[in-house]
Design a protein around this motif. Structure first.
Motif, PDB file in Angstrom:
ATOM      1  N   SER A 301       0.871  -1.242  -0.105  1.00  0.00           N
ATOM      2  CA  SER A 301      -0.056  -0.039  -0.005  1.00  0.00           C
ATOM      3  C   SER A 301       0.736   1.290  -0.045  1.00  0.00           C
ATOM      4  CB  SER A 301      -0.960  -0.123   1.253  1.00  0.00           C
ATOM      5  OG  SER A 301      -0.162  -0.099   2.368  1.00  0.00           O
ATOM      6  N   ASP A 302       2.216   1.168   0.399  1.00  0.00           N
ATOM      7  CA  ASP A 302       2.898   2.227   0.604  1.00  0.00           C
ATOM      8  C   ASP A 302       4.229   2.256  -0.241  1.00  0.00           C
ATOM      9  OD1 ASP A 302       4.102   0.550   2.007  1.00  0.00           O
ATOM     10  OD2 ASP A 302       4.062   1.425   3.958  1.00  0.00           O
ATOM     11  N   GLN A 342      11.772   0.918   4.773  1.00  0.00           N
ATOM     12  CA  GLN A 342      11.863   2.203   5.576  1.00  0.00           C
ATOM     13  C   GLN A 342      12.036   3.426   4.816  1.00  0.00           C
ATOM     14  OE1 GLN A 342      15.582   1.394   7.602  1.00  0.00           O
ATOM     15  NE2 GLN A 342      14.725  -0.505   8.737  1.00  0.00           N
ATOM     16  N   GLU A 343      12.158   3.293   3.618  1.00  0.00           N
ATOM     17  CA  GLU A 343      12.056   4.560   2.585  1.00  0.00           C
ATOM     18  C   GLU A 343      10.859   4.755   1.968  1.00  0.00           C
ATOM     19  OE1 GLU A 343      15.366   6.573   1.900  1.00  0.00           O
ATOM     20  OE2 GLU A 343      15.065   5.866   3.839  1.00  0.00           O
ATOM     21  N   LYS A 344       9.590   4.811   2.920  1.00  0.00           N
ATOM     22  CA  LYS A 344       8.152   4.851   2.234  1.00  0.00           C
ATOM     23  C   LYS A 344       8.186   6.228   1.474  1.00  0.00           C
ATOM     24  CE  LYS A 344       5.886   1.945   5.549  1.00  0.00           C
ATOM     25  NZ  LYS A 344       7.139   1.371   5.843  1.00  0.00           N
ATOM     26  N   ASN A 351       1.160  12.149  -7.390  1.00  0.00           N
ATOM     27  CA  ASN A 351      -0.415  12.265  -7.159  1.00  0.00           C
ATOM     28  C   ASN A 351      -0.277  12.461  -5.321  1.00  0.00           C
ATOM     29  OD1 ASN A 351      -0.845  11.403  -9.632  1.00  0.00           O
ATOM     30  ND2 ASN A 351      -1.193   9.417  -9.173  1.00  0.00           N
ATOM     31  N   ASN A 352       0.638  12.221  -4.592  1.00  0.00           N
ATOM     32  CA  ASN A 352       0.501  12.425  -3.119  1.00  0.00           C
ATOM     33  C   ASN A 352       1.546  13.603  -2.913  1.00  0.00           C
ATOM     34  OD1 ASN A 352      -0.884  10.262  -2.599  1.00  0.00           O
ATOM     35  ND2 ASN A 352       0.736   8.815  -2.844  1.00  0.00           N
ATOM     36  N   THR A 360      12.670   3.748  -8.520  1.00  0.00           N
ATOM     37  CA  THR A 360      11.765   2.308  -8.429  1.00  0.00           C
ATOM     38  C   THR A 360      12.720   1.677  -7.222  1.00  0.00           C
ATOM     39  OG1 THR A 360      11.165   2.197 -10.768  1.00  0.00           O
ATOM     40  CG2 THR A 360      11.206   0.185  -9.674  1.00  0.00           C
ATOM     41  N   PRO A 361      12.048   1.034  -6.335  1.00  0.00           N
ATOM     42  CA  PRO A 361      12.895   0.164  -5.304  1.00  0.00           C
ATOM     43  C   PRO A 361      13.161  -1.052  -6.209  1.00  0.00           C
ATOM     44  CG  PRO A 361      10.323  -0.177  -4.959  1.00  0.00           C
ATOM     45  CD  PRO A 361      10.522   1.198  -6.227  1.00  0.00           C
TER      46      PRO A 361
END
Length: 450
Positions: A301-302, A342-344, A351-352, A360-361
């Motif tokens: 979700s995050d 940990q790096e949300k 958009n946020n 990209t992780p």
């Protein structure tokens, strides 16, 4: 140096079973310990406050406050948090044991209790506790007599490290043994019904083909069916059933085959069918680890899904302890995933209210041959990274940066031991805070079993 247990050490035994209490009280009293007893967690907490025992033997399954809750209470109190707690339990589930270590227990004793084992573990942890106290006291005296006390402190520190390594090996052995039993049990329980489904699926498919063939013969022979049959044929949509039913059976067969592959993968991952030291496919071990961790790599979700980039060289099979290397891969890749989690804020999109093109992780896995003598495996991520202080302690037993109750600090310490001591190799870390981390595994191609 000889490790000594303090004389007249005070023990507290907490168990709701009077038989166990009586047995342990008598045996440990004869072993020259001062023994206190409690029948439940509430009375145990009260006794600890005024009696301050040197070690606590704590039953897990008790009415009222169970052992885990009692231990959490003791570890949250500064006046009792340093008292060693050894759980006594009939539970053999790895999850239960890991939970106990996370909340602060130092060891487990599995029921039914063996008196010699109980005495040995009690003496070991009393000696460890004694050495810790003495080490603290000696460090305080260094300001007055540095030259003399420095050597003494070094000896104590070495003894403490040796005890920690011994404890680490015991925990690792228990974890791997429990994992092996668990995987074997799962594979056995799934195999029986799965074999029934899989073997009957092909027979059912043959029967269905024969029935459909018979149905087609009837349709060709009796091409003018009665109105009732025509109505029933339309009601059940016979043409669709004839097309869809074979597809359903094929899907069931594919699903059963997939479950078979997963079982084989689990068995291969733990090397339950193989000797511990043998020729091993490193790439297969990494891929198996990624497969078992794929639920952690999926989007959350995050954060978006974690991308895995593999750059594999042409590696031969190498003689090594395959199941233990899989444990190293699991620990390092799990740490990479947690560092990314940990790096949300880093992964959020415009958009946020954050940057429109976030990175990209990613986890990179690279393998190569070095100087025709060593295999090098690099596992890197673009997660949170580490500062210099954390890097200096990252391979120390029981060191963790996670909140209390979220980690034991054993994973990377065990990994270091497996690579350096078991495989005569090197495990190095390169990291920059906020940029990411890279672990470099370097093991010899030609490793002789000792």
């Amino acid at each position: 140096m000889t490790l000594q247990v303090p004389e007249k050490s005070k023990l507290l035994i907490v168990d709701d079973n009077p038989t166990n209490l009586g047995f342990l009280f008598e045996y440990l009293t004869q072993s020259e310990f001062k023994v206190l007893v409690a029948l439940d967690g509430e009375s145990a907490i009260e006794q600890v406050q005024y009696a301050q025992p040197d070690l606590i033997l704590l039953d897990v399954m008790m009415p009222g406050l169970d052992g885990f809750t009692t231990c959490k209470h003791l570890k949250s109190d500064p006046s009792t948090q340093d008292i060693p707690v050894i759980f006594m339990t009939a539970l053999s589930d790895t999850v239960d044991k890991v939970q106990g270590f996370k909340i602060g227990a130092v060891d487990y004793i599995t029921k039914p209790l063996q008196p010699e084992e109980v005495l040995c573990r009690v003496q070991t942890h009393l000696a460890l506790r004694n050495l810790q106290k003495r080490l603290i006291n000696q460090n305080k005296k260094l300001l007055d007599s540095q030259d003399k006390e420095r050597q003494r402190s070094l000896e104590l520190e070495q003894a403490l490290k040796k005890l920690q390594q011994t404890q680490l090996q015991l925990i690792q052995s228990e974890k791997m043994s429990s994992l092996g039993r668990m995987v074997a049990g799962i594979a056995h329980e799934i195999n029986n019904p799965l074999n029934f489904i899989y073997s009957n699926a092909s027979i059912t498919k043959t029967y269905l083909e024969e029935l459909l063939h018979l149905l087609h013969s009837y349709q060709r022979t009796y091409n003018n069916p009665s109105p009732e049959i025509v109505a029933e044929t339309e009601a059940i949509d016979l043409n669709f059933l004839q097309l869809d039913l074979p597809k359903i059976l094929n899907s069931m067969q594919v699903g059963a085959e997939r479950i078979c592959q997963i079982i084989l993968l689990l068995r291969s991952f733990s090397h339950l069918d193989e000797s511990e030291f043998k020729l091993t496919d490193i790439h297969q071990g990494i891929d198996n680890t990624l497969f078992l961790l794929q639920h952690c790599l999926k989007s959350q979700s995050d954060r978006p899904a974690i991308r895995v980039i593999k750059e594999y060289s042409d590696l031969p099979k190498i003689a090594c302890y395959g199941s233990q290397l899989n444990q190293v891969f699991t620990s390092i890749i799990t740490n990479a995933i947690e560092a990314i989690d940990q790096e949300k804020e880093k992964w959020r999109t415009g958009n946020n209210g954050f940057e429109s093109n976030p990175p990209t992780p990613t986890i990179w896995i690279c393998t190569e041959i070095k100087d025709n003598a060593n295999v090098v495996i690099k596992i890197a991520d673009n997660g949170s990274g580490m500062n210099d202080e954390v890097k200096r302690q990252i391979f120390d037993p029981f060191f963790t940066t996670k909140p209390v109750g979220s980690g034991t600090g054993l994973g990377l310490a065990i990994s270091y031991q497996i690579i350096v001591e078991k495989h005569k190799g090197q495990l190095q870390i390169n990291s920059q805070l906020g940029k990411g981390t890279e672990f470099v595994i370097d093991i010899p191609l030609d490793l002789n079993e000792e």
